[in-house]
Motif scaffolding. Structure first.
Motif, PDB file in Angstrom:
ATOM      1  N   HIS A  25      -1.588  -6.091   0.887  1.00 58.24           N
ATOM      2  CA  HIS A  25      -1.388  -5.399  -0.430  1.00 58.24           C
ATOM      3  C   HIS A  25      -0.565  -5.969  -1.309  1.00 58.24           C
ATOM      4  N   TYR A  26       0.609  -6.244  -0.905  1.00 56.02           N
ATOM      5  CA  TYR A  26       1.463  -6.794  -1.854  1.00 56.02           C
ATOM      6  C   TYR A  26       1.277  -8.202  -2.397  1.00 56.02           C
ATOM      7  N   LYS A  84      -0.809 -10.805  -7.162  1.00 57.35           N
ATOM      8  CA  LYS A  84      -2.097 -11.679  -7.958  1.00 57.35           C
ATOM      9  C   LYS A  84      -2.666 -10.903  -9.031  1.00 57.35           C
ATOM     10  N   PHE A  85      -2.722  -9.536  -9.068  1.00 58.32           N
ATOM     11  CA  PHE A  85      -3.200  -8.994 -10.169  1.00 58.32           C
ATOM     12  C   PHE A  85      -2.125  -8.663 -11.403  1.00 58.32           C
ATOM     13  N   LEU A  99      -5.500  -3.844 -10.258  1.00 57.69           N
ATOM     14  CA  LEU A  99      -4.191  -3.563  -9.799  1.00 57.69           C
ATOM     15  C   LEU A  99      -3.600  -2.100  -9.566  1.00 57.69           C
ATOM     16  N   ARG A 100      -4.244  -1.317 -10.470  1.00 64.32           N
ATOM     17  CA  ARG A 100      -3.854   0.031 -10.062  1.00 64.32           C
ATOM     18  C   ARG A 100      -4.736   0.656  -8.787  1.00 64.32           C
ATOM     19  N   VAL A 101      -5.874   0.007  -8.571  1.00 63.43           N
ATOM     20  CA  VAL A 101      -6.709   0.293  -7.343  1.00 63.43           C
ATOM     21  C   VAL A 101      -5.941  -0.203  -5.858  1.00 63.43           C
ATOM     22  N   GLU A 102      -5.401  -1.350  -6.179  1.00 62.86           N
ATOM     23  CA  GLU A 102      -4.634  -2.082  -4.982  1.00 62.86           C
ATOM     24  C   GLU A 102      -3.452  -1.102  -4.734  1.00 62.86           C
ATOM     25  N   SER A 145      10.249  -3.376  -2.135  1.00 64.57           N
ATOM     26  CA  SER A 145       9.281  -2.678  -1.482  1.00 64.57           C
ATOM     27  C   SER A 145       8.919  -3.141   0.095  1.00 64.57           C
ATOM     28  N   ILE A 146       8.875  -4.321   0.101  1.00 59.55           N
ATOM     29  CA  ILE A 146       8.619  -4.698   1.648  1.00 59.55           C
ATOM     30  C   ILE A 146       9.706  -4.435   2.356  1.00 59.55           C
TER      31      ILE A 146
END
Length: 289
Positions: free
Chosen positions: A13-14, A19-20, A36-39, A127-128
């Motif tokens: 996901h990250y 990428k986006f 981007l927002r969907v991901e 975040s990771i």
């Protein structure tokens, strides 16, 4: 689902977000922003789900900078879509280069600069690291079942209450998205949870896809009206305001018609469809009626 599988899902996901983010920063195209927002929503749903299983009681959260970027990107896309809506209106009174369009463009450009200034590479790394509280953890099917059960129960509670405020309609949409993002995660992971593609019929998926599209259209109408509120209109001339107030009235009527249609479906149709899920879960005693 093992720790390794969890890590792979989160990291994927990250990677997709990264990428986006790069694509958005290049051109700020509405489709790239949407992806981007969907991901982001898929990642958020997954982190919510695995937080249910977290023994230490801490929710795994995405960094504030990445969350801010998600919201800023959403605001940009809202303004872009509003610009497109106005260009599509067949009226001589609306000038494609007029004051309202210029106002939208100024705010879009301001937000683009705000998005570009966010240090998102560091935000993603942060975040990771936050997900490390799950070290050594495993996620079993019960966790996914409970997360889906809780979301479906929340939807049904709103329907039973009859309290179909705009805010509650948004909650229903968000909860439904979390349900289906979670289903797809377990399908992809080939986990023991019993809702494989053959179990959830194409007709069922199409039903919920259609409902989610209607809920999305409804949310778009709400956003469009918000961009025609007094705060925006008072920045324009009297003549421009009069034209846009008439358009706002039409948008308001469209919004109410969409909402009424969705409410009818929620009251008369959705619960039997949610009940189908109970026959697909491996945990006993789940009911959405």
């Amino acid at each position: 689902m093992t720790e390794s599988e969890i890590r792979n899902i989160i990291n994927n996901h990250y990677r997709q977000l990264n990428k986006f983010i790069r694509k958005v920063n290049k051109h700020f195209e509405p489709e790239s922003i949407h992806r981007l927002r969907v991901e982001y929503k898929k990642l958020r749903a997954f982190l919510r789900m695995i937080s249910v299983e977290n023994d230490c009681g801490k929710k795994i959260k995405i960094s504030k900078k990445l969350k801010n970027a998600y919201h800023v990107a959403g605001e940009i896309r809202d303004l872009q879509l509003q610009h497109q809506r106005m260009l599509a209106i067949k009226t001589k009174e609306i000038n494609p280069t007029g004051a309202y369009h210029q106002l939208l463009e100024r705010n879009i450009n301001k937000l683009k600069g705000e998005f570009a200034s966010i240090s998102l590479k560091k935000a993603i790394n942060k975040s990771i690291k936050k997900a490390k509280v799950l070290d050594g953890k495993k996620i079993n099917s019960i966790c996914g079942v409970k997360f889906i059960e809780d979301n479906c129960a929340a939807i049904v509670a709103i329907i039973i209450s009859g309290n179909f405020t705009d805010a509650n309609m948004h909650v229903i949409r968000k909860r439904l998205k979390d349900v289906f993002y979670t289903i797809h995660v377990f399908e992809d992971a080939k986990n023991e949870l019993k809702f494989c593609g053959s179990a959830i019929t194409k007709a069922e998926m199409e039903y919920f896809d259609g409902l989610l599209e209607e809920l999305g259209n409804f949310q778009d109408q709400i956003t469009s009206l918000a961009l025609l509120n007094d705060e925006w209109l008072n920045l324009l001339s009297t003549d421009d305001r009069q034209v846009l107030i008439a358009i706002k009235d039409k948008f308001s009527s469209d919004k109410n018609a969409i909402k009424n249609g969705i409410v009818i479906k929620l009251q008369s149709e959705i619960r039997p469809h949610l009940q189908i899920f109970s026959r697909l879960f491996s945990a006993p005693g789940i009911s959405f009626t």
